[in-house]
Design a protein around this motif. Structure first.
Motif, PDB file in Angstrom:
ATOM      1  N   ALA A 126       0.833  -1.209   0.000  1.00 18.74           N
ATOM      2  CA  ALA A 126       0.000   0.000   0.000  1.00 18.74           C
ATOM      3  C   ALA A 126       0.862   1.251   0.000  1.00 18.74           C
ATOM      4  CB  ALA A 126      -0.927   0.011   1.217  1.00 18.74           C
ATOM      5  N   GLY A 127       0.581   2.171  -0.919  1.00 17.88           N
ATOM      6  CA  GLY A 127       1.286   3.447  -0.918  1.00 17.88           C
ATOM      7  C   GLY A 127       0.777   4.357   0.184  1.00 17.88           C
ATOM      8  N   LYS A 128      -0.517   4.237   0.514  1.00 18.18           N
ATOM      9  CA  LYS A 128      -1.133   5.019   1.578  1.00 18.18           C
ATOM     10  C   LYS A 128      -1.931   4.089   2.482  1.00 18.18           C
ATOM     11  CE  LYS A 128      -1.653   9.181  -1.279  1.00 18.18           C
ATOM     12  NZ  LYS A 128      -2.620  10.164  -1.840  1.00 18.18           N
ATOM     13  N   ILE A 129      -2.043   4.439   3.753  1.00 18.34           N
ATOM     14  CA  ILE A 129      -2.751   3.609   4.723  1.00 18.34           C
ATOM     15  C   ILE A 129      -4.188   3.345   4.284  1.00 18.34           C
ATOM     16  CG2 ILE A 129      -3.592   3.452   7.100  1.00 18.34           C
ATOM     17  CD1 ILE A 129      -0.567   3.086   6.787  1.00 18.34           C
ATOM     18  N   GLU A 130      -4.872   4.393   3.780  1.00 19.12           N
ATOM     19  CA  GLU A 130      -6.289   4.238   3.442  1.00 19.12           C
ATOM     20  C   GLU A 130      -6.534   3.249   2.305  1.00 19.12           C
ATOM     21  OE1 GLU A 130      -5.341   8.605   2.218  1.00 19.12           O
ATOM     22  OE2 GLU A 130      -4.570   7.129   3.663  1.00 19.12           O
ATOM     23  N   GLU A 131      -5.490   2.902   1.549  1.00 15.61           N
ATOM     24  CA  GLU A 131      -5.666   1.906   0.492  1.00 15.61           C
ATOM     25  C   GLU A 131      -6.032   0.536   1.061  1.00 15.61           C
ATOM     26  OE1 GLU A 131      -2.146   1.817  -1.874  1.00 15.61           O
ATOM     27  OE2 GLU A 131      -2.293   3.925  -2.465  1.00 15.61           O
ATOM     28  N   MET A 132      -5.721   0.305   2.337  1.00 15.20           N
ATOM     29  CA  MET A 132      -6.049  -0.978   2.964  1.00 15.20           C
ATOM     30  C   MET A 132      -7.465  -1.031   3.519  1.00 15.20           C
ATOM     31  SD  MET A 132      -2.504  -2.037   4.938  1.00 15.20           S
ATOM     32  CE  MET A 132      -2.091  -0.424   5.622  1.00 15.20           C
ATOM     33  N   ILE A 133      -8.161   0.106   3.513  1.00 11.85           N
ATOM     34  CA  ILE A 133      -9.515   0.170   4.072  1.00 11.85           C
ATOM     35  C   ILE A 133     -10.527  -0.074   2.957  1.00 11.85           C
ATOM     36  CG2 ILE A 133     -11.167   1.595   5.330  1.00 11.85           C
ATOM     37  CD1 ILE A 133      -8.770   3.211   6.380  1.00 11.85           C
ATOM     38  N   ARG A 134     -11.517  -0.905   3.231  1.00 12.86           N
ATOM     39  CA  ARG A 134     -12.588  -1.169   2.277  1.00 12.86           C
ATOM     40  C   ARG A 134     -13.211   0.153   1.820  1.00 12.86           C
ATOM     41  NH1 ARG A 134     -15.792  -5.713   1.031  1.00 12.86           N
ATOM     42  NH2 ARG A 134     -18.001  -5.257   0.597  1.00 12.86           N
ATOM     43  N   LEU A 135     -13.496   0.278   0.524  1.00 15.52           N
ATOM     44  CA  LEU A 135     -13.835   1.563  -0.082  1.00 15.52           C
ATOM     45  C   LEU A 135     -14.966   2.300   0.631  1.00 15.52           C
ATOM     46  CD1 LEU A 135     -13.520   0.833  -3.911  1.00 15.52           C
ATOM     47  CD2 LEU A 135     -12.042   2.263  -2.483  1.00 15.52           C
ATOM     48  N   GLU A 136     -16.042   1.608   1.005  1.00 14.83           N
ATOM     49  CA  GLU A 136     -17.192   2.284   1.578  1.00 14.83           C
ATOM     50  C   GLU A 136     -17.081   2.475   3.095  1.00 14.83           C
ATOM     51  OE1 GLU A 136     -18.448  -2.086   0.859  1.00 14.83           O
ATOM     52  OE2 GLU A 136     -17.123  -0.562  -0.019  1.00 14.83           O
ATOM     53  N   ALA A 137     -15.961   2.086   3.693  1.00 16.29           N
ATOM     54  CA  ALA A 137     -15.807   2.142   5.152  1.00 16.29           C
ATOM     55  C   ALA A 137     -14.918   3.311   5.585  1.00 16.29           C
ATOM     56  CB  ALA A 137     -15.229   0.837   5.677  1.00 16.29           C
ATOM     57  N   ASP A 138     -15.131   3.773   6.823  1.00 12.25           N
ATOM     58  CA  ASP A 138     -14.319   4.854   7.388  1.00 12.25           C
ATOM     59  C   ASP A 138     -13.044   4.328   8.036  1.00 12.25           C
ATOM     60  OD1 ASP A 138     -16.096   6.870   6.659  1.00 12.25           O
ATOM     61  OD2 ASP A 138     -17.298   6.591   8.474  1.00 12.25           O
ATOM     62  N   LEU A 139     -13.095   3.096   8.521  1.00 12.52           N
ATOM     63  CA  LEU A 139     -11.914   2.523   9.160  1.00 12.52           C
ATOM     64  C   LEU A 139     -11.904   1.011   8.973  1.00 12.52           C
ATOM     65  CD1 LEU A 139     -12.927   1.096  12.068  1.00 12.52           C
ATOM     66  CD2 LEU A 139     -13.151   3.488  12.715  1.00 12.52           C
ATOM     67  N   GLY A 140     -10.744   0.427   9.146  1.00 16.07           N
ATOM     68  CA  GLY A 140     -10.579  -1.018   9.046  1.00 16.07           C
ATOM     69  C   GLY A 140      -9.865  -1.549  10.270  1.00 16.07           C
ATOM     70  N   ARG A 141     -10.058  -2.837  10.546  1.00 17.56           N
ATOM     71  CA  ARG A 141      -9.408  -3.461  11.694  1.00 17.56           C
ATOM     72  C   ARG A 141      -8.780  -4.790  11.290  1.00 17.56           C
ATOM     73  NH1 ARG A 141     -11.235  -1.312  16.674  1.00 17.56           N
ATOM     74  NH2 ARG A 141     -13.126  -0.028  16.484  1.00 17.56           N
ATOM     75  N   VAL A 142      -7.629  -5.047  11.866  1.00 22.47           N
ATOM     76  CA  VAL A 142      -6.964  -6.346  11.739  1.00 22.47           C
ATOM     77  C   VAL A 142      -6.648  -6.826  13.150  1.00 22.47           C
ATOM     78  CG1 VAL A 142      -4.927  -7.581  10.922  1.00 22.47           C
ATOM     79  CG2 VAL A 142      -5.964  -5.805   9.499  1.00 22.47           C
ATOM     80  N   GLN A 143      -7.178  -7.994  13.501  1.00 24.85           N
ATOM     81  CA  GLN A 143      -6.909  -8.573  14.821  1.00 24.85           C
ATOM     82  C   GLN A 143      -6.275  -9.941  14.658  1.00 24.85           C
ATOM     83  OE1 GLN A 143     -10.624  -8.732  16.951  1.00 24.85           O
ATOM     84  NE2 GLN A 143     -10.506  -6.602  17.609  1.00 24.85           N
ATOM     85  N   GLY A 144      -5.238 -10.203  15.436  1.00 23.76           N
ATOM     86  CA  GLY A 144      -4.585 -11.501  15.415  1.00 23.76           C
ATOM     87  C   GLY A 144      -4.445 -12.059  16.817  1.00 23.76           C
ATOM     88  N   LEU A 145      -4.743 -13.327  16.969  1.00 23.95           N
ATOM     89  CA  LEU A 145      -4.556 -14.003  18.259  1.00 23.95           C
ATOM     90  C   LEU A 145      -3.237 -14.759  18.198  1.00 23.95           C
ATOM     91  CD1 LEU A 145      -5.931 -14.506  20.999  1.00 23.95           C
ATOM     92  CD2 LEU A 145      -6.893 -16.603  20.021  1.00 23.95           C
TER      93      LEU A 145
END
Length: 360
Positions: A53-72
């Motif tokens: 990703a060149g920019k952080i927002e490229e990892m966020i789904r287009l119609e969403a304001d924020l994204g989350r990644v959780q790992g256990l």
């Protein structure tokens, strides 16, 4: 250390989904369906950054304001507590949440907010992608990134010095242009010269240590590596100053470093020839494999446990000899592979008894 599960919310093309992992895992599906996004999400937990990703927002789904990644994360073999687990979370924003400005990346461990440098202490991974196969033949910047990524993964001091060096370099280059235009005198460079040398010498010393480590990694194909630093010092900066003012940018320093891989074949009387100039395509890919194995061993040596190995659609790119070497690695590391190749799928199912198959 193992990653047991991964949950994605509004990350790339995933709205809400989760995956469970075992020792050896294969993600199978058509191209463009999201296999690399899963690998990217895991690497985000290890590095706090994306490899594409060149920019952080490229990892966020287009119609969403924020994204989350959780790992256990299972701390088996690391923590003294039995069955201790950690929940790592990276939240990605577009800089605004509910009308308020916020950071583009926010991190938490067990639901407690952490600074980036503290978050990075808990989980490590090495990713091997088809793009890495251009390490030998690609630009020097690609090879510098290889060194920087490995060193930043184990040293917050290195990561910080790299950022400060790059900031100092940009500032000095702007001042060089102003001196050339006559709007500033040469004396404005003094402070920035001191910092450029300070951070630059540290970066090059650490890169040299990593090169020395790589040189000692045993590999079936006889390889060597030569570090080509663009050495920096106050004396050297002074020697180049007139030309730098004329050109408007800094001519020496870690941003100009490179390294070259060499190979030998005793039975043919070949000794220390450039892998780029004289090696075959197959030999060059062996050279890249050597570098990735060295990166794995370097991280293991520095952090005291084995990082997770991420292989993104790499097996279909390798010849049989290289593929066998990669598959031999799987018994030593938790591995997460991706492929769209049905032949690779069939081969892995035959070779690996307890393969965890994830079909998208």
């Amino acid at each position: 250390m193992l990653i047991k599960s991964l949950a994605l919310q509004n990350f790339r093309n995933f709205s809400l989904t989760s995956f469970n992992f075992s020792k050896t895992n294969l993600i199978f599906g058509a191209n463009g369906i999201g296999k690399t996004s899963i690998v990217e999400a895991i690497y985000l937990l290890a590095s706090a950054d994306s490899f594409r990703a060149g920019k952080i927002e490229e990892m966020i789904r287009l119609e969403a304001d924020l994204g989350r990644v959780q790992g256990l994360i299972d701390l088996e073999g690391i923590s003294s507590e039995e069955d201790e687990e950690l929940k790592l979370e990276a939240m990605l924003t577009r800089g605004m949440v509910q009308g308020k400005k916020t950071q583009y990346r926010l991190f938490a461990v067990n639901d407690i907010r952490r600074r980036k440098k503290d978050f990075l202490a808990f989980f490590k991974a090495v990713v091997f992608r088809p793009e890495d196969l251009r390490l030998v033949e690609g630009s020097p910047s690609r090879r510098r990134s290889f060194l920087d990524n490995a060193l930043s993964m184990v040293s917050g001091e290195y990561s910080s010095a790299l950022v400060k060096y790059e900031q100092t370099l940009k500032r000095r280059n702007r001042l060089l242009q102003k001196v050339n235009e006559g709007s500033e005198g040469r004396e404005v460079l003094n402070f920035w010269n001191i910092n450029l040398v300070r951070y630059g010498e540290f970066l090059q010393a650490q890169r040299s240590n990593l090169i020395d480590f790589i040189r000692e990694v045993v590999f079936p194909f006889e390889l060597n590596i030569e570090y080509l630093p663009s050495l920096i010092s106050e004396k050297k900066l002074l020697e180049h100053l007139d030309k730098e003012i004329f050109l408007g940018h800094t001519l020496i320093g870690p941003h100009k470093d490179d390294f070259v891989l060499k190979f030998s074949e005793e039975n043919k009387g070949i000794d220390d020839l450039s892998l780029l100039a004289y090696g075959s395509r197959g030999q060059q890919r062996l050279g890249v494999l050597w570098l990735k194995i060295a990166e794995l061993q370097f991280l293991t040596d520095k952090i005291g446990y084995q990082p997770v190995l991420l292989l993104d659609d790499i097996l279909s790119e390798l010849d049989l000899n290289s593929k066998d070497m990669v598959l031999d690695l799987l018994s030593n590391y938790q591995s997460i592979l991706t492929t769209a190749d049905a032949d690779v799928l069939a081969d892995l199912k035959n070779r690996i008894k307890d393969l965890n198959l994830i079909i998208l």
